[in-house]
Design a protein around this motif. Structure first.
Motif: not given
Lengths: 259, 282
Positions: B65, B68-69, B243, B246
């Protein structure tokens, strides 16, 4: 001069709280109003304060009709009713918002010193003891220099020691500007310590029952025989006002140089 | 006499010293205590995926996560989505608060206005706000206006109710103090009613803000090309759970931060409160 002429009050729910109450109170006199519960003493005080309107009769101060709160009349309630979001100093200055800031600060500082709370100026009301809070309330009511100060059982929530202390303090403050004091109380001691004149009321409907002059020199000695005698007079009147059986040997008449 | 003094003196010194070190410890320990649970859970899940106990495809581990961020941030997409969502919440919250405060104050202060307005507003409040979505799209179009309107509706009701209820429950005895000092209507509102309702108002604002964040997601679900809500839908449609998580994480951070901002701004105004504070002074 405060003139109450046949003041009566009937509440919308039909309760007849006060009937034809008349009294003339000269400027500077201290009057105690005493009576059993439901005798209309708080009703009377709220009418004089302009918080409630009398149903009949008139209340006049210096020939001005009182129908709403008036600048010449201040009131101290049973609870201090300080505004919790204002500091002690701002609470005392609450009624002075028309004055320039500098004058207001000066008057507030004087009042704080007068009630002995200078060190609490910046404190919040929640940080005060009950007696201190009531002293702030007294200062708040006195600082605009009212001609008439109404007190609705002002010390009844305090312990006996603090109460005596504040009674003396009140007299001390009263001597500064000598406003008229009208004190509603259910404490006979308090009435006799403070008042020039005690008005005894009787309930249902509330009306004036007896009037007792207290011609004792101040400061009054709570333990003196004369004090005791006046107290007994008031107690006897109170008992009679409630239609209680009063023993025949009521000694009041024999000591009476003040009746 | 002297002996008692001797024995009590060290005690006094000890108790005086304790609070100082205690306070220092508490300043870090209190907030830290709140982080223990989420950190432990995140760490446990990370370990579970790392050890192969779970493949982490549908519930990606925190590290994925986080990547992804960072990826979204690197391409500049993240700040674009955040800005869009934040501006929608700000506009909707602002409108809702202004309308709710004004109408709540009017209904609270004037009995006739309350009898006139309140039944209608309460009836409208009973409608689930999401039910307005089709109508708002028809009336205001698919773009920003309908989204801001929906958020404003969500914020309006708790603020309205909070302000009205707070004014109605102001202590009569305090109002009487204002009356004895012959305050005019506006002065009564400014010097007595406003300060008296402030604590309840702050709570209403915080509830309103929470609903604002709730409704921005609903608004962005109904057709948006950017915003954090769009990231959620996009993640669902393209099968990118990392996502979605995130976006959720960022929602949590933004929601908490804005709530904290309200608290930060209003705390100095409420220092006078004599309130019950479980767990000691804040």
């Amino acid at each position: 001069m405060l003139a109450l002429d046949k003041v009566g009050k009937t509440y919308p729910n039909g309760v007849h709280a006060l009937e034809r109450f008349s009294a003339a109170i000269p400027q500077g006199e201290i009057v105690a109003i005493i009576g059993g519960s439901g005798c209309g003493k708080s009703t009377l005080l709220r009418a004089v304060a302009g918080l409630d309107r009398a149903s009949t009769g008139s209340i006049r101060i210096d020939n001005i009709d009182i129908t709403a709160p008036h600048e010449k009349i201040g009131i101290i309630f049973q609870e201090p009713r300080l505004l919790p979001w204002l500091s002690v100093a701002d609470n005392i200055g609450f009624g002075l918002s028309d004055l320039p800031a500098a004058t207001r600060r000066e008057k507030v500082a004087q009042a704080l010193a007068r009630v002995g709370l200078s060190d609490k100026a910046k404190a919040w009301p929640r940080e005060l003891s009950g007696g201190q809070a009531q002293r702030v309330a007294i200062a708040r009511a006195l600082v605009p220099q009212p001609e008439v100060l109404l007190l609705d059982e002002p010390f009844s929530a305090l312990d006996a020691f603090t109460r005596r202390d504040l009674q003396d303090h009140l007299l001390d403050l009263w001597a500064d500007t000598r406003p008229t004091l009208i004190l509603v109380t259910h404490d006979v001691d308090e009435a006799v310590v403070l008042a020039d004149r005690v008005l005894v009321m009787r309930p249902r409907p509330g009306r004036l029952f007896a009037e007792i002059q207290v011609n004792l020199a101040r400061p009054r000695d709570r333990a003196s025989p004369l004090f005791e005698a006046v107290k007994r007079r008031v107690l006897t009147a109170l008992d009679r006002s409630l239609d209680r059986n009063v023993p025949d040997s009521a000694p009041a008449e024999t000591v009476g140089a003040w009746w | 006499m002297a002996m008692t003094l001797d024995t009590t003196a060290p005690d006094v010194a000890e108790t005086r010293e304790k609070p100082a070190s205690n306070r220092r410890w508490q300043r870090f320990a209190r907030p830290a205590l709140g982080v223990v649970l989420p950190l432990t859970l995140a760490l446990a899940w990370e370990l579970a995926v790392w050890s192969g106990w779970s493949n982490g495809r549908l519930v990606p581990p925190p590290s994925r996560v986080f990547t992804t961020i960072m990826e979204l941030a690197r391409t500049g997409e993240l700040s674009r989505h955040i800005t869009t969502t934040l501006s929608r919440v700000t506009a909707g919250f602002g409108l809702g608060v202004v309308a709710g405060t004004l109408l709540g104050a009017i209904s609270g202060y004037w009995g006739i206005a309350r009898q006139l307005l309140d039944p209608t507003i309460q009836a409208l409040r009973a409608i689930p706000s999401i039910a307005w979505v089709p109508l708002f799209i028809l009336w205001l179009g698919i773009f920003e206006t309908s989204k801001v309107a929906l958020i404003a509706v969500g914020v309006f009701f708790p603020v309205y109710l909070g302000v009205m209820g707070a004014i109605l429950s102001v202590d009569r005895k305090i109002v009487e103090v204002g009356r004895t000092f012959r305050l005019s209507g506006p002065a009564m509102i400014r010097r007595i009613l406003l300060p008296a309702v402030l604590p309840a108002y702050v709570v209403a604002l915080r509830v309103g803000l929470g609903l604002g964040w709730m409704f921005v997601v609903a608004a962005e679900f109904m057709g948006a090309s950017e915003g954090l809500g769009y990231l959620l839908i996009d993640g669902q449609q393209l099968g990118k759970p990392a996502q979605i998580l995130a976006a959720i994480t960022i929602f949590a951070l933004l929601g908490k931060t804005t709530d904290w901002l309200i608290e930060l701004i209003t705390t100095p105004l409420l220092r006078w409160q004599d309130a019950f504070r479980p767990g000691g002074e804040a």
